[in-house]
Write an enzyme that holds these catalytic residues in place. Structure first.
Site, PDB file in Angstrom:
ATOM      1  N   CYS A  59       0.782  -1.244   0.038  1.00  0.00           N
ATOM      2  CA  CYS A  59      -0.005   0.102   0.044  1.00  0.00           C
ATOM      3  C   CYS A  59       0.832   1.342   0.067  1.00  0.00           C
ATOM      4  CB  CYS A  59      -0.732  -0.130   1.120  1.00  0.00           C
ATOM      5  SG  CYS A  59      -2.182  -1.056   0.943  1.00  0.00           S
TER       6      CYS A  59
ATOM      7  N   CYS B   9      -3.385   8.800   6.419  1.00  0.00           N
ATOM      8  CA  CYS B   9      -2.201   8.756   7.140  1.00  0.00           C
ATOM      9  C   CYS B   9      -2.472   8.936   8.642  1.00  0.00           C
ATOM     10  CB  CYS B   9      -1.406   9.925   6.684  1.00  0.00           C
ATOM     11  SG  CYS B   9      -0.989   9.519   5.076  1.00  0.00           S
TER      12      CYS B   9
END
Lengths: 391, 225
Positions: B36, B107
């Site tokens: 990812c 994030c």
């Protein structure tokens, strides 16, 4: 330290000052519309036609085989959709490669969703289409093949002569997107078995907002937009006169010394490749030597992520681009890198450096040095600890 | 696409705080995966008496905002108790950074989940909690999917896109709606869901379908139960 090392010339280039100078009168007192019958219109029409002659000459084709568009994306749309619709009674099988620019692959997919049978050809680990694949997959109902001349990301230069010959033997129209190669690599369209070629200005130090499509005499495609009769009735709308003038001026200036500049860029390209591959755990994506676009370098740095590399280089005045998913709008890794067999984590660490005729040795050496430091910094903090070290 | 990062994000990206690994960490946890392109490892020293995080380090594999969110997460954690961290919200990290682009919201979730995973590991080691046996149910699946973010809006998919969850003998069926989200993001969202569910025990197969498009994907797993 150089103020800036712009190494994103496969994205866009700096316009030449002479190009701007040539364009300015057409934003000012020479504002005529080429379609008008009076002198002001005639002046614009003559200028557009002279520009067409200049670009046709550089390609080794006739001026009436060239029409102007707003960009290479529009040229690709017009070429592919226009050709498919023109030949739909004859068949509906179309082919392209897995490493096309989005303005080709997405147009082909659109056709594939709208009545045409799309076949996407694989490429090898360097990005090459095997001409034999084209040969064995052409069917009686194949009407169109589109294979990019030079790839925008890893610089693979396809054997368009071999592919075009196969298409011609089977009476299949062959289109190539030459946006990256025109005026950088030899492109003698007049002597190549191609029917449709897409071009643009801003990758060869011309202005943005103008492109062109070469349509071989005898190849009759359908137009996509309705309107008046401009550009041989294929592209209605008043021409972007200053853009066309700038496009031709750029071609005139850069086509003078293509060979010399190509050798120069290749030498700097190889200097950059050697310098970057000296960084541990790095690998070149795409081919080498004369099989690679003279201004393209694409290197993967293992165990770190491309956007972070790009941002660190940006802080140091170096402009590059990345194949990483984090730098893409859809959060997916580059389809080109996936097509040549890279794993996701390899695409994420890939950086493209693309040179121009104005790139200097100093910029290259600075880039090598700074990239080495950035890679070292990011690796020192990387959470990606491989189970088994790859080379 | 130019990225609109705030000055604070760029500051933490350029000069990240608390980088590295603690030699004798009391707890270590990694969130994310190389595929990812997003991974954070935290190592912590925690006082067993006061539950205060005495020291913390991070390592990151990821983009500028991955590094910046991990860095700010360590700054916010140091000196606080694990109870404070357990109630930490990704929004606190985003606010502390002066905002994040929608496409980078995941994030902040990754950073918070990384911290919480490390703390959870420590609590198990200390005998404060038991390793719970997560049962595979629509409820636990929805909970696990809270970390999957719609990159266009920056919002979790469970609130807006996830329409139906069914479980049958380790086989998970999910139905989603794009709800105005660009179709181009569908593949990323499917990958993120598959990755999140792949971390759960007992999952044998994940099938994801979007109501509006032809896109659907089936992934086979063979997770122990």
């Amino acid at each position: 330290m150089p103020e800036i090392a712009y190494l994103d010339n496969n994205d866009t280039t700096k316009m030449l000052p002479e190009v701007l100078e040539a364009m300015l009168p057409y934003f000012g007192e020479k504002y005529g519309n080429p379609a008008s019958l009076h002198d002001l219109g005639l002046e614009a029409e003559n200028a557009v036609n002279a520009s067409r002659e200049t670009i046709a000459k550089a390609l080794g084709v006739r001026a009436d085989e060239l029409i102007f568009t707003s960009c290479a994306t529009e040229a690709n749309n017009l070429a592919l959709i226009g050709a498919a619709r023109a030949r739909s009674k004859r068949g509906n099988h179309i082919m392209t490669s897995s490493i096309e620019h989005s303005s080709v692959i997405n147009v082909m997919k659109y056709l594939g969703d709208n009545g045409f049978q799309l076949e996407i050809l694989p490429v090898d680990h360097e990005g090459f289409v095997n001409p034999d694949d084209v040969k064995t997959r052409i069917r009686p109902d194949t009407i169109l093949v589109s294979i990019v001349h030079a790839n925008h990301e890893i610089g693979t230069i396809q054997d368009i002569k071999a592919i075009g010959d196969i298409c011609r033997q089977r009476d299949v129209w062959f289109h190539t997107d030459a946006a990256q190669s025109f005026c950088k690599e030899p492109l003698d369209v007049g002597n190549l078995p191609v029917d449709l070629v897409s071009l643009n200005a801003h990758k060869l130090h011309g202005p943005k907002g103008v492109g062109a499509l070469y349509i071989r005499k005898g190849v009759r495609i359908k137009r996509l937009m309705e309107g008046a009769f401009q550009e041989k009735n294929l592209r209605p709308g008043t021409e972007n006169v200053p853009g066309v003038i700038g496009f031709a001026k750029a071609v005139e200036l850069v086509s003078r010394d293509v060979q010399e500049q190509r050798s120069k860029m290749r030498a700097l390209r190889d200097r950059l490749i050697d310098g970057l591959l000296a960084i541990p755990k790095s690998k070149l994506n795409g081919p080498t030597a004369d099989r690679r676009l003279c201004n393209n370098v694409d290197v993967l740095f293992r165990y770190i992520e491309g956007e972070a590399i790009l941002m660190h280089l940006n802080i140091r005045g170096i402009a590059v681009s990345s194949g990483s998913a984090c730098s893409s709008k859809t959060l997916e890794p580059s389809p080109v890198l996936t097509a040549i067999g890279l794993k996701h984590e390899e695409s994420h660490g890939s950086i493209r450096f693309s040179l121009s005729r104005f790139t200097t040795e100093r910029e290259i050496d600075y880039t090598i040095e700074q990239t080495g430091q950035v890679v070292e910094t990011l690796r020192a903090m990387s959470a990606f600890v491989p189970e088994r070290d790859e080379t | 696409m130019a990225l609109q990062y705030t000055q604070k994000v760029l500051e933490h990206f350029k000069n990240p705080q608390n980088v590295g690994e603690l030699d004798q960490a009391d707890a270590i946890a990694t969130e994310g995966s190389p595929a990812c392109g997003d991974m954070i490892t935290f190592s912590l020293k925690i006082d067993p008496e006061t539950h205060v995080i005495e020291d913390i380090r991070f390592k990151s594999y990821g983009c500028a905002s991955n590094i910046a969110t991990a860095s700010i997460a360590t700054v916010l954690s140091k000196g606080r108790t694990i109870e404070q961290i357990k109630s930490m919200n990704p929004k606190q990290i985003v606010d502390e950074l002066g905002g994040l682009p929608a496409i980078k919201m995941h994030c902040a979730i990754l950073a918070v989940n990384g911290l919480k995973a490390a703390i959870h590991e420590w609590e198990i080691k200390q005998g404060l909690v038991e390793q719970e046996k997560v049962e595979l149910s629509p409820k636990t699946i929805r909970h696990q999917l809270e970390k999957v973010i719609n990159p266009q809006t920056g919002a979790p998919i469970v609130n807006t896109m996830l329409k139906d969850v069914q479980v049958d003998d380790g086989k998970v069926y999910l139905e989603l709606t794009l709800a105005g989200t660009d179709d181009a993001f569908a593949t990323n969202i499917m990958n993120e869901i598959t990755e999140a569910l792949g971390e759960m025990k007992c999952v044998k197969q994940v099938m994801i379908r979007f109501m509006e498009s032809k896109k659907s994907v089936i992934t086979e797993f063979n997770q122990d139960c």
